[in-house]
Write a protein that holds these residues in place. Sequence first.
Motif, PDB file in Angstrom:
ATOM      1  N   UNK A  35     -74.126  40.594 -59.688  1.00  0.00           N
ATOM      2  CA  UNK A  35     -74.622  39.048 -59.541  1.00  0.00           C
ATOM      3  C   UNK A  35     -73.595  38.032 -59.005  1.00  0.00           C
ATOM      4  N   UNK A  36     -72.324  38.274 -59.669  1.00  0.00           N
ATOM      5  CA  UNK A  36     -71.515  37.430 -59.069  1.00  0.00           C
ATOM      6  C   UNK A  36     -70.737  37.685 -57.806  1.00  0.00           C
ATOM      7  N   UNK A  37     -71.006  39.146 -57.396  1.00  0.00           N
ATOM      8  CA  UNK A  37     -70.668  39.192 -56.084  1.00  0.00           C
ATOM      9  C   UNK A  37     -71.696  38.830 -54.960  1.00  0.00           C
ATOM     10  N   UNK A  38     -73.050  38.837 -55.319  1.00  0.00           N
ATOM     11  CA  UNK A  38     -74.192  38.143 -54.595  1.00  0.00           C
ATOM     12  C   UNK A  38     -73.929  36.789 -54.482  1.00  0.00           C
ATOM     13  N   UNK A  39     -73.746  36.156 -55.481  1.00  0.00           N
ATOM     14  CA  UNK A  39     -73.331  34.487 -55.613  1.00  0.00           C
ATOM     15  C   UNK A  39     -72.236  34.276 -54.650  1.00  0.00           C
ATOM     16  N   UNK A  40     -71.180  35.322 -54.881  1.00  0.00           N
ATOM     17  CA  UNK A  40     -69.932  34.956 -53.730  1.00  0.00           C
ATOM     18  C   UNK A  40     -70.366  34.885 -52.264  1.00  0.00           C
TER      19      UNK A  40
ATOM     20  N   UNK B 107     -70.110  43.307 -67.590  1.00  0.00           N
ATOM     21  CA  UNK B 107     -70.929  44.473 -67.239  1.00  0.00           C
ATOM     22  C   UNK B 107     -71.227  44.652 -65.807  1.00  0.00           C
ATOM     23  N   UNK B 108     -71.638  45.573 -65.207  1.00  0.00           N
ATOM     24  CA  UNK B 108     -71.658  46.006 -64.061  1.00  0.00           C
ATOM     25  C   UNK B 108     -72.751  45.012 -63.301  1.00  0.00           C
ATOM     26  N   UNK B 109     -74.072  44.724 -64.062  1.00  0.00           N
ATOM     27  CA  UNK B 109     -74.840  43.918 -63.621  1.00  0.00           C
ATOM     28  C   UNK B 109     -74.568  42.300 -63.382  1.00  0.00           C
ATOM     29  N   UNK B 110     -73.445  41.942 -64.098  1.00  0.00           N
ATOM     30  CA  UNK B 110     -73.068  40.738 -64.186  1.00  0.00           C
ATOM     31  C   UNK B 110     -72.085  40.495 -62.997  1.00  0.00           C
ATOM     32  N   UNK B 111     -71.239  41.691 -62.811  1.00  0.00           N
ATOM     33  CA  UNK B 111     -70.384  41.517 -61.531  1.00  0.00           C
ATOM     34  C   UNK B 111     -71.108  41.687 -60.085  1.00  0.00           C
TER      35      UNK B 111
ATOM     36  N   UNK C 172     -65.696  35.228 -57.147  1.00  0.00           N
ATOM     37  CA  UNK C 172     -64.821  36.317 -56.945  1.00  0.00           C
ATOM     38  C   UNK C 172     -64.210  37.180 -58.082  1.00  0.00           C
ATOM     39  N   UNK C 173     -63.423  36.220 -58.812  1.00  0.00           N
ATOM     40  CA  UNK C 173     -62.834  36.518 -60.067  1.00  0.00           C
ATOM     41  C   UNK C 173     -63.688  37.361 -61.001  1.00  0.00           C
ATOM     42  N   UNK C 174     -64.700  36.628 -61.247  1.00  0.00           N
ATOM     43  CA  UNK C 174     -65.811  37.523 -62.022  1.00  0.00           C
ATOM     44  C   UNK C 174     -66.192  38.528 -61.583  1.00  0.00           C
ATOM     45  N   UNK C 175     -66.447  38.827 -60.403  1.00  0.00           N
ATOM     46  CA  UNK C 175     -67.153  40.025 -59.848  1.00  0.00           C
ATOM     47  C   UNK C 175     -65.903  41.224 -59.940  1.00  0.00           C
TER      48      UNK C 175
END
Length: 292
Positions: free
Chosen positions: A247-252, A241-245, A232-235
């Motif tokens: 992906x982090x949100x999906x993982x969250x 980068x937007x793509x990384x955020x 969540x913090x990463x997102x």
Amino acid sequence: MQINWESFATYNHDIRGIRFKFEDLCRQLFANENLSGNKQFRYLHANPNNHELETEPIYDETNKRWIGFQAKFFDQDVQLVTDTAVLDLIRNKYPYLGLYYFGNHTIQQEWFTTHTSYMLDELGERYNRDFNVGTVFSDELSLFIHDRRAAEYLNAKKTVLLDEISELLYRSSKRDYLRKLEEVVSALPDVNIETLYHSIEWNSTVRLAVATFLDNFGEEHKKLEAERDRQYILSCDSEKERKEREEALKEYHKLGSKIRDIDILINLPNRIEISEREKQLLYGDILTILQL
């Protein structure tokens, strides 16, 4: 309460919602009516790939056919041919489902005649002729006076839990835990009017038998929560980068789903827990009274 759809709607306002409870009820009726004659036990497995069916088609050994069912609950004025048929099945063949889904107990004059002396003995000095003893729900009265309906009400907790375990076995990866839980719950003896108090020990007995599993789930739960917080913090990190955020949100969200699944598994033994109010009623400590 009576066995009708108004009672069903009143009695089933919980976190899962009335539509899920209706599907649970229909699943149990379907199995009782169509699969009770099978020599080989088969689980009802929900599969989203089978459109318009609640479960995968299952073989009916008695009639030598593959069958399935569909169940939908309408809270508006929709008349269906199965409307009264479902209620009649419960009234005439499966009273324990009436206990669990409708809060139904049939108390007639004959019942009161048969149980009056027993009730007075149980109440002892707590009985006052100036008051009329009663409860909002008749199941509480049954628990208080220890009648046959009380035993049916308590035993229904096991039946419903076993049905839920059977369903989870097909969509959960924690099958070792579920099989052990199923084994332990199945081994619990049904209670009768002489052994109602034994139900109070059900939850502790089951939890002791699956304690190792529950401890492991607790540790896994903590790790998943920590990882979910990190994702969540990463997102939310604007420097990423937007793509990384994304992906982090999906993982969250994925981790949140796993946590909810573990919560369900951890809470399964609570399905047969006797609440504090139920204990007080069994011990005769409380009962709502109304003045005549």
